[in-house]
Design an enzyme around this catalytic site. Structure first.
Site, mmCIF file in Angstrom:
data_model
loop_
_atom_site.group_PDB
_atom_site.id
_atom_site.type_symbol
_atom_site.label_atom_id
_atom_site.label_comp_id
_atom_site.label_asym_id
_atom_site.label_seq_id
_atom_site.Cartn_x
_atom_site.Cartn_y
_atom_site.Cartn_z
ATOM 1 N N THR A 111 -7.598 8.183 -0.349
ATOM 2 C CA THR A 111 -7.179 6.967 0.338
ATOM 3 C C THR A 111 -6.250 7.397 1.464
ATOM 4 O OG1 THR A 111 -7.348 5.583 -1.636
ATOM 5 C CG2 THR A 111 -5.899 4.811 0.110
ATOM 6 N N ASP A 169 -7.980 5.975 -8.221
ATOM 7 C CA ASP A 169 -8.638 4.679 -8.437
ATOM 8 C C ASP A 169 -10.153 4.772 -8.370
ATOM 9 O OD1 ASP A 169 -8.997 5.143 -5.751
ATOM 10 O OD2 ASP A 169 -8.247 3.187 -5.074
ATOM 11 N N GLU A 219 0.813 -1.221 0.000
ATOM 12 C CA GLU A 219 0.000 0.000 0.000
ATOM 13 C C GLU A 219 0.845 1.269 0.000
ATOM 14 O OE1 GLU A 219 -3.450 0.239 0.089
ATOM 15 O OE2 GLU A 219 -3.644 -1.921 -0.168
#
Length: 275
Positions: free
Chosen positions: A83, A78, A60
């Site tokens: 995020t 995305d 990640e």
């Protein structure tokens, strides 16, 4: 990370009714015996959990330092909005909203509380409406608060870690298998869409059986990873499958079902090592 309640005094034998010929009561069990059965086994062992967090962070965040990621936040393009944090909470998928709601329950008036209306509005989209321009700065500021870090830990465990470990133990897979489940649920969630964790598992069930159903553990985990790779390839943002191919498959091929160190793997071509 919860540890089962100690057996304590229940291990002691009940006293016999006193009479002239009664045998003496058995000696109490050793003091340490009560703690042995209560210790976590599998990915919920604290040392194994830390390894799991490092491996996920390698994929990640390209770093083993997962504790440095509480402050992380960006839009990675995305389609999930921002995020952020130690497990990739997303503004577009609801888990970031759940996190900030929980944080606000334990610490009302925190720096992120004012963004709750915007987080509810953008849920399900990649929009930043109501979040920009200061949300990322305030997220980083919140990450300096121990209560916010605890809140991230809490939501990681509630939504991702505990369910994957529970399912892994139910299926009869060991520490590696539980990690394989965990990494899948982190990326795909456990919703109703075809690429969700539960449906990846259902897809694998058409090819193999988990150990609890009499299947071979390695065969089952390979089938699960095959289904996982299929799910990843359904979305361009997740189409690089190296976190499976050059990481989880490596551990599985070596027969390292307990996820024992040392561990060597690659993600996106970058090498990582845990000694």
């Amino acid at each position: 990370m919860t540890i089962g309640a100690l057996l304590g005094a229940t291990l002691l034998a009940a006293p016999l009714t006193a009479h002239a010929t009664a045998a003496p009561a058995p000696a109490p069990a050793p003091a340490h015996a009560a703690t042995v059965a209560a210790a976590p086994t599998g990915l919920d062992d604290p040392a194994k959990k830390d390894i799991a967090m490092q491996i996920v962070s390698s994929a990640e965040n390209s770093s083993l330092d997962w504790k440095a990621q509480y402050k992380y936040i960006e839009d990675i393009g995305d389609g999930r909005g921002y995020t952020a944090g130690i497990i990739g909470f997303c503004s577009g998928t609801g888990d970031m909203l759940d996190l900030v709601e929980y944080y606000t329950q334990v610490k009302p008036g925190n720096v992120l509380a004012r963004y709750l209306p915007a987080l509810r509005a953008v849920d399900g989209s990649d929009s930043h409406a109501g979040l920009d321009p200061n949300f990322t700065k305030d997220w980083a500021k919140a990450a300096q608060d121990a209560e916010f870090r605890k809140a991230q830990d809490h939501e990681r465990d509630r939504v991702y870690f505990n369910p994957s470990v529970k399912q892994g133990k139910t299926d009869g897979v060991g520490t590696l298998g539980q990690f394989i489940y965990y990494d899948a649920i982190v990326m795909h969630g456990d919703g109703t869409d075809s690429t969700s964790f539960r449906n990846i598992r259902k897809r694998a069930l058409t090819k193999a059986k988990p150990p609890v159903q009499g299947g071979n553990e390695t065969t089952w985990l390979n089938a699960f990873l095959d289904a996982r790779v299929w799910a990843m390839k359904q979305e361009e943002a997740h189409s690089d499958t190296s976190r499976v191919d050059t990481a989880q498959r490596v551990f599985l091929k070596k027969g390292n079902l307990n996820l024992n160190t040392p561990l060597d793997w690659k993600v996106y071509g970058d090498p990582f090592h845990i000694g």
